[in-house]
Design a protein around this motif. Structure first.
Motif, PDB file in Angstrom:
ATOM      1  N   GLU A 155       2.341 -37.285  -8.610  1.00 16.32           N
ATOM      2  CA  GLU A 155       1.512 -36.971  -7.443  1.00 16.32           C
ATOM      3  C   GLU A 155       1.918 -35.636  -6.835  1.00 16.32           C
ATOM      4  N   ARG A 156       3.216 -35.431  -6.679  1.00 17.25           N
ATOM      5  CA  ARG A 156       3.676 -34.175  -6.086  1.00 17.25           C
ATOM      6  C   ARG A 156       3.418 -32.989  -7.008  1.00 17.25           C
ATOM      7  N   VAL A 157       3.487 -33.212  -8.305  1.00 16.08           N
ATOM      8  CA  VAL A 157       3.172 -32.138  -9.250  1.00 16.08           C
ATOM      9  C   VAL A 157       1.739 -31.670  -9.037  1.00 16.08           C
ATOM     10  N   GLU A 158       0.828 -32.620  -8.870  1.00 20.84           N
ATOM     11  CA  GLU A 158      -0.574 -32.273  -8.650  1.00 20.84           C
ATOM     12  C   GLU A 158      -0.767 -31.595  -7.295  1.00 20.84           C
ATOM     13  N   TRP A 159      -0.079 -32.104  -6.268  1.00 20.54           N
ATOM     14  CA  TRP A 159      -0.170 -31.476  -4.949  1.00 20.54           C
ATOM     15  C   TRP A 159       0.264 -30.017  -5.017  1.00 20.54           C
ATOM     16  N   LEU A 160       1.427 -29.802  -5.639  1.00 20.63           N
ATOM     17  CA  LEU A 160       1.977 -28.446  -5.685  1.00 20.63           C
ATOM     18  C   LEU A 160       1.102 -27.534  -6.533  1.00 20.63           C
ATOM     19  N   ARG A 161       0.515 -28.073  -7.586  1.00 19.99           N
ATOM     20  CA  ARG A 161      -0.389 -27.278  -8.420  1.00 19.99           C
ATOM     21  C   ARG A 161      -1.570 -26.758  -7.584  1.00 19.99           C
ATOM     22  N   ASN A 162      -2.178 -27.658  -6.818  1.00 17.87           N
ATOM     23  CA  ASN A 162      -3.317 -27.267  -5.984  1.00 17.87           C
ATOM     24  C   ASN A 162      -2.902 -26.288  -4.895  1.00 17.87           C
ATOM     25  N   TYR A 163      -1.740 -26.535  -4.300  1.00 12.25           N
ATOM     26  CA  TYR A 163      -1.264 -25.669  -3.222  1.00 12.25           C
ATOM     27  C   TYR A 163      -0.961 -24.265  -3.734  1.00 12.25           C
ATOM     28  N   LEU A 164      -0.222 -24.179  -4.835  1.00  9.33           N
ATOM     29  CA  LEU A 164       0.135 -22.867  -5.377  1.00  9.33           C
ATOM     30  C   LEU A 164      -1.100 -22.103  -5.838  1.00  9.33           C
ATOM     31  N   TYR A 165      -2.070 -22.819  -6.386  1.00  9.84           N
ATOM     32  CA  TYR A 165      -3.306 -22.152  -6.807  1.00  9.84           C
ATOM     33  C   TYR A 165      -3.959 -21.449  -5.615  1.00  9.84           C
ATOM     34  N   THR A 166      -3.903 -22.105  -4.452  1.00  7.35           N
ATOM     35  CA  THR A 166      -4.516 -21.523  -3.253  1.00  7.35           C
ATOM     36  C   THR A 166      -3.695 -20.363  -2.708  1.00  7.35           C
ATOM     37  N   VAL A 167      -2.406 -20.588  -2.470  1.00  5.15           N
ATOM     38  CA  VAL A 167      -1.606 -19.558  -1.793  1.00  5.15           C
ATOM     39  C   VAL A 167      -1.356 -18.343  -2.677  1.00  5.15           C
ATOM     40  N   LEU A 168      -1.240 -18.548  -3.987  1.00 11.11           N
ATOM     41  CA  LEU A 168      -0.961 -17.414  -4.863  1.00 11.11           C
ATOM     42  C   LEU A 168      -2.190 -16.549  -5.100  1.00 11.11           C
TER      43      LEU A 168
END
Length: 242
Positions: free
Chosen positions: A73-86
């Motif tokens: 779950e956290r892997v997916e959260w971080l994937r979505n978050y990094l896609y946005t901020v980066l």
């Protein structure tokens, strides 16, 4: 606890494919010093607490983790978050601040009696607990105290993470977490705003009235004749006896 493979990601040159749990963001601070933030470690529910001491010369030593505690779950959260901020085009210093704030939050969740959240409801619950603790630190004095601006930045970082991790709209996130506003008010109470000149005129009028009332009372002169410094009328009287 064991070490894990890491991938150093430069926001200015994003790889096409990378594993969020292995991600270490690198960049340059505003003072020219290079930094690296191991953000991927938050995907592990059991890990060594983050520390900047992992820098060793030009090499970065990732913190140890229990590889069996990896949260999909956290892997997916971080994937979505990094896609946005980066893809926001933030300066390295701005990105670094948000990543550190996010890491503070997950350290709070996982090392301070939290529930190690892996659901949206769990994150929201931890956010609310986090807000209470930050507010308490805002009322402290000394090294443990936090400025209102720091509290606001940390809370807004976590709120944005939850929104982007779950790909929520601006309206949808409001149903879980209201938008944080600045706790420092720069507004002035218009009813109490007084200029220096107005204050001086007020004091001058008070002194004038006091002298006029005193003289009239001593002379037993009623009604009491009074005059206002800014009023040219000659026949103003106070009819009441004191």
């Amino acid at each position: 606890m064991t070490s894990r493979p890491i991938v150093e990601v430069d926001p200015k040159s994003l790889p096409s494919v990378y594993s969020p749990q292995a991600t270490v963001i690198k960049g340059v601070r505003s003072d020219g010093i290079h930094f690296k933030v191991d953000i991927g470690s938050v995907c592990y529910l059991e890990r060594e607490i983050d520390s900047d001491s992992h820098m060793s010369g030009k090499h970065y030593i990732s913190c140890s983790v229990n590889t069996k505690s990896l949260s999909p779950e956290r892997v997916e959260w971080l994937r979505n978050y990094l896609y946005t901020v980066l893809n926001k085009g933030w300066r390295d210093e701005t990105l670094r601040t948000h990543l550190y704030n996010l890491r503070y939050f997950f350290n709070f969740c996982d090392f301070n009696g939290g529930g190690k959240p892996i659901t949206l409801d769990g994150l929201v619950s931890e956010y609310q607990r986090y807000q209470v603790i930050l507010d308490q630190r805002g009322n402290m004095n000394g090294e443990c105290s936090l400025k209102p601006s720091t509290i606001l930045t940390r809370l807004n970082t976590v709120r944005s993470f939850i929104q982007w991790a779950f790909q929520l709209s601006n309206y949808a996130i409001l149903t879980y977490i209201p938008k944080q506003r600045s706790r420092q008010s720069n507004s002035v109470d218009e009813g109490r705003a007084v200029s220096l000149r107005d204050g001086q005129e007020y004091l001058r009028a008070c002194a004038n009235y006091f002298n006029q009332f005193s003289d009239a009372i001593l002379d037993n002169n009623y009604p009491i004749p009074i005059s206002h410094p800014l009023d040219e009328r000659e026949h103003l009287y106070c009819n009441g006896r004191l």
